[in-house]
Design an enzyme around this catalytic site. Structure first.
Site, mmCIF file in Angstrom:
data_model
loop_
_atom_site.group_PDB
_atom_site.id
_atom_site.type_symbol
_atom_site.label_atom_id
_atom_site.label_comp_id
_atom_site.label_asym_id
_atom_site.label_seq_id
_atom_site.Cartn_x
_atom_site.Cartn_y
_atom_site.Cartn_z
ATOM 1 N N ASN A 98 15.134 -0.628 24.874
ATOM 2 C CA ASN A 98 15.577 -0.690 26.252
ATOM 3 C C ASN A 98 14.395 -0.405 27.181
ATOM 4 O OD1 ASN A 98 16.716 0.487 28.811
ATOM 5 N ND2 ASN A 98 18.611 -0.138 27.813
ATOM 6 N N HIS A 138 17.443 -5.104 27.893
ATOM 7 C CA HIS A 138 18.131 -4.259 26.918
ATOM 8 C C HIS A 138 17.372 -4.369 25.600
ATOM 9 C CE1 HIS A 138 22.294 -4.385 29.100
ATOM 10 N NE2 HIS A 138 21.299 -4.036 29.903
ATOM 11 N N GLU A 161 18.307 -5.227 22.628
ATOM 12 C CA GLU A 161 18.595 -6.431 21.858
ATOM 13 C C GLU A 161 17.830 -7.638 22.398
ATOM 14 O OE1 GLU A 161 22.399 -3.883 21.987
ATOM 15 O OE2 GLU A 161 20.816 -4.456 23.382
ATOM 16 N N SER A 178 26.353 -0.360 20.446
ATOM 17 C CA SER A 178 27.199 -1.540 20.562
ATOM 18 C C SER A 178 26.696 -2.447 21.687
ATOM 19 C CB SER A 178 28.637 -1.078 20.865
ATOM 20 O OG SER A 178 29.528 -2.158 20.907
ATOM 21 N N CYS A 200 26.201 -5.029 24.740
ATOM 22 C CA CYS A 200 26.945 -5.381 25.950
ATOM 23 C C CYS A 200 27.283 -6.877 25.935
ATOM 24 C CB CYS A 200 26.119 -5.044 27.180
ATOM 25 S SG CYS A 200 24.743 -6.187 27.457
ATOM 26 N N CYS A 240 24.034 -9.141 25.941
ATOM 27 C CA CYS A 240 23.343 -9.195 24.656
ATOM 28 C C CYS A 240 24.188 -9.914 23.609
ATOM 29 C CB CYS A 240 22.985 -7.789 24.198
ATOM 30 S SG CYS A 240 21.791 -6.989 25.301
#
Length: 158
Positions: free
Chosen positions: A41, A52, A54, A79, A81, A84
């Site tokens: 991030n 982010h 990912e 987890s 978003c 992503c």
């Protein structure tokens, strides 16, 4: 090489973000058992609205072919978003392994609805990293969540 090993690599990325005064969320992209992209991030560090962990990992993997993406797994400490998850669907990444989803529940159902295999490891280290960050930075965390309309999944989270 297994899911626990690769999640530990994603956690290393989360720690890099934390060491750089960012939100400790990390991710790696693995193709056929080899790490091809690492990311964490960078919202705060880069004053970004989209970096982010990912997306950073996918970006750092470079321009893979469509065939290559079909042989990847995305490992993320939290987890993912909707943004992503949308990238996972767009690039046909067939499998996502999540470190934890108790602190924040992302768009896992969207992934499942698009035939992405979702594995949740419930990794305490990933959870503790983020919870400690939230405890130490509640206003900053709330501000980031407010931007995208997220709510935490646990009542004791900030």
């Amino acid at each position: 090489m297994d899911d626990i090993y690769f999640m530990k690599e994603a956690i290393k990325e989360a720690k890099k973000s934390l060491d750089d005064d960012g939100i400790p969320i990390g991710a790696i992209l693995v193709e056929n058992g080899e790490i091809v992209g690492r990311g964490h991030n960078r919202l705060i560090q880069n004053n970004s609205v989209i970096l982010h962990g990912e997306l950073d990992a996918i970006e750092n993997a470079g321009r893979l072919s469509g065939k290559d993406y079909k042989n990847t797994t995305l490992y993320t400490t939290l987890s993912p978003c909707p943004m992503c998850s949308g990238a996972v669907i767009l690039y046909n990444i067939p499998r996502v392994v999540i470190g934890e989803n108790k602190t924040l529940l992302g768009a896992e159902q969207l992934l499942k609805d698009n035939n992405v295999e979702v594995i949740i490891l419930n990794q305490k280290e990933a959870e503790n990293l983020l919870k400690t960050y939230i405890d130490n930075n509640p206003e900053l965390w709330e501000k980031e969540l407010e931007k995208v309309g997220f709510k935490t999944t646990t009542e004791d989270s900030h």
